[in-house]
Motif scaffolding. Sequence first.
Motif, short mmCIF file in Angstrom:
data_model
loop_
_atom_site.label_atom_id
_atom_site.label_comp_id
_atom_site.label_asym_id
_atom_site.label_seq_id
_atom_site.Cartn_x
_atom_site.Cartn_y
_atom_site.Cartn_z
N SER A 152 0.83 -1.22 0.00
CA SER A 152 0.00 0.00 0.00
C SER A 152 0.87 1.27 0.00
CB SER A 152 -0.91 0.01 1.22
OG SER A 152 -0.11 0.09 2.39
N LEU A 153 2.19 1.09 0.14
CA LEU A 153 3.08 2.25 0.16
C LEU A 153 3.63 2.53 -1.24
CD1 LEU A 153 5.03 1.44 3.46
CD2 LEU A 153 3.08 2.97 3.18
N LEU A 154 3.84 3.81 -1.54
CA LEU A 154 4.33 4.21 -2.86
C LEU A 154 5.69 3.58 -3.16
CD1 LEU A 154 3.60 8.06 -2.67
CD2 LEU A 154 2.36 6.40 -4.08
N PRO A 155 5.92 3.15 -4.40
CA PRO A 155 7.24 2.59 -4.77
C PRO A 155 8.38 3.55 -4.44
CG PRO A 155 5.66 2.29 -6.56
CD PRO A 155 4.97 3.13 -5.52
N THR A 156 8.13 4.85 -4.55
CA THR A 156 9.18 5.84 -4.25
C THR A 156 9.52 5.85 -2.76
OG1 THR A 156 7.34 7.42 -4.37
CG2 THR A 156 8.94 7.48 -6.16
N ILE A 157 8.55 5.53 -1.91
CA ILE A 157 8.83 5.42 -0.46
C ILE A 157 9.65 4.14 -0.22
CG2 ILE A 157 7.78 4.93 1.81
CD1 ILE A 157 5.62 6.95 1.19
N LEU A 158 9.20 3.05 -0.84
CA LEU A 158 9.91 1.75 -0.66
C LEU A 158 11.38 1.87 -1.07
CD1 LEU A 158 7.26 -0.81 -2.03
CD2 LEU A 158 7.65 -0.13 0.32
N SER A 159 11.62 2.60 -2.15
CA SER A 159 13.00 2.68 -2.67
C SER A 159 13.92 3.48 -1.74
CB SER A 159 13.00 3.30 -4.07
OG SER A 159 12.61 4.66 -3.98
N ARG A 160 13.33 4.28 -0.84
CA ARG A 160 14.16 5.08 0.07
C ARG A 160 14.26 4.48 1.47
NH1 ARG A 160 12.49 8.34 -3.79
NH2 ARG A 160 13.85 10.05 -4.44
N CYS A 161 13.67 3.32 1.66
CA CYS A 161 13.68 2.69 2.99
C CYS A 161 14.35 1.32 2.94
CB CYS A 161 12.24 2.48 3.48
SG CYS A 161 11.29 3.98 3.68
N VAL A 162 14.87 0.90 4.08
CA VAL A 162 15.30 -0.49 4.23
C VAL A 162 14.05 -1.27 4.63
CG1 VAL A 162 16.66 -2.08 5.65
CG2 VAL A 162 17.64 0.12 4.94
N VAL A 163 13.66 -2.26 3.80
CA VAL A 163 12.43 -3.02 4.08
C VAL A 163 12.80 -4.31 4.80
CG1 VAL A 163 10.38 -4.11 3.09
CG2 VAL A 163 11.30 -2.03 2.05
N LEU A 164 12.22 -4.50 6.00
CA LEU A 164 12.46 -5.70 6.79
C LEU A 164 11.14 -6.46 6.92
CD1 LEU A 164 14.54 -3.96 9.61
CD2 LEU A 164 15.46 -5.31 7.71
N ASN A 165 11.12 -7.69 6.41
CA ASN A 165 9.88 -8.48 6.43
C ASN A 165 9.88 -9.47 7.59
OD1 ASN A 165 8.48 -7.54 4.01
ND2 ASN A 165 10.24 -8.37 2.92
N MET A 166 8.82 -9.42 8.40
CA MET A 166 8.65 -10.35 9.51
C MET A 166 8.36 -11.75 8.94
SD MET A 166 8.61 -8.41 12.39
CE MET A 166 7.56 -9.05 13.67
N LYS A 167 8.89 -12.77 9.61
CA LYS A 167 8.62 -14.17 9.21
C LYS A 167 7.77 -14.84 10.30
CE LYS A 167 11.91 -14.75 5.79
NZ LYS A 167 12.34 -13.39 5.62
N PRO A 168 6.98 -15.86 9.92
CA PRO A 168 6.25 -16.59 10.97
C PRO A 168 7.24 -17.21 11.96
CG PRO A 168 5.47 -17.20 8.79
CD PRO A 168 6.71 -16.40 8.59
N VAL A 169 6.91 -17.16 13.24
CA VAL A 169 7.79 -17.72 14.27
C VAL A 169 7.53 -19.23 14.36
CG1 VAL A 169 8.38 -17.62 16.74
CG2 VAL A 169 7.74 -15.53 15.53
N ALA A 170 8.58 -20.02 14.51
CA ALA A 170 8.44 -21.48 14.59
C ALA A 170 7.50 -21.86 15.73
CB ALA A 170 9.81 -22.12 14.82
N ASP A 171 6.63 -22.86 15.47
CA ASP A 171 5.64 -23.30 16.48
C ASP A 171 6.29 -23.60 17.82
OD1 ASP A 171 3.66 -22.97 14.66
OD2 ASP A 171 3.25 -25.10 14.34
N GLU A 172 7.46 -24.23 17.77
CA GLU A 172 8.14 -24.63 19.01
C GLU A 172 8.48 -23.42 19.88
OE1 GLU A 172 8.92 -27.12 21.70
OE2 GLU A 172 8.16 -27.84 19.79
#
Length: 330
Positions: A152-172
Amino acid sequence: MATFHDIIGQEQIKEHLQNAISAKKISHAYIINGEKSSGKEFIARVFAMTLQCEKGGTEPCQECHSCKQALSDNQPDIIYVSHEKPNTISVDDIRAQINNDIAIKPYSSPYKIYIMNEAEKMTPQAQNAILKTLEEPPEYAVIMLLTSNVNSLLPTILSRCVVLNMKPVADELVRNYLMHQLQVPDYKAEVCVAFARGNIGKAKSLASSEDFDNIKNEALSLLKYIQDMDLSEITAAIKKITEYKLQINDYLDLIAIWYRDVLLFKATSDVNHLVFREEISAIRRVAQRSSYEGIEEVIEALDKAKRRLDANVNFELTMELLMLEIKENG
């Protein structure tokens, strides 16, 4: 406690942020992207607290003046961007809280850090306004955008930020957290883990939700006794389900997990991997009387019920058709 050590899972994000701190290569803008309740804000808070810590390490000391202020949400150079309208972050919010403020140097810290939750709620105008600041940020500025929908964020915003994607946490890891840190009993932890699908915040809120307990008890009671119920009793049970209309997906997911357990037990006779282990006698009974085809029919009927509800088909009719399918095949 609020240290990197307290973040459960998310090793890549932790490593990236701590490496940036130790190398003194802090970006002016970060996007943390992940499901609602997955712990984005906790990570942002720990990172901000560490950057402002007077000891200058890769973990916040939690004892210096800055850390104590951060822990009580009173650190003047860690700013939480708020918005009045529930579903919109307006251009005025951005101008008042970021653009017009960012030129003022930090009050007492090396950085001035802005944390914006639900960044996906920025209007196009608000995004364009923040873009101007991202193009030429002051040396001391760090802007953190937390979002559950990075697209939902503008490509121009994405290009100026470091994008960190959360991953699902292991069930254990989720299970250990619930059982050892929150003292949740194992049978309850299993259900929360199955439901949360790697979302630690969701697991935590399910574990303490009375509503969720009630929904679970209603669903299991119906599943255990549906074979002995006549149509009027099924209709009465559906009336009861309408109380949980807002959480109907949770209700349907509980039924799906139950039949997954039945299928697993029917195929393996192994109790160890069941979510509803404490219901083993009922699961054994259903597994013995149901055919594989019948269980598949029920699982298909659950998907059909979800699709009907999404398409706004009458709630009671949809649930009645589902219950009759369960009574016939389950």
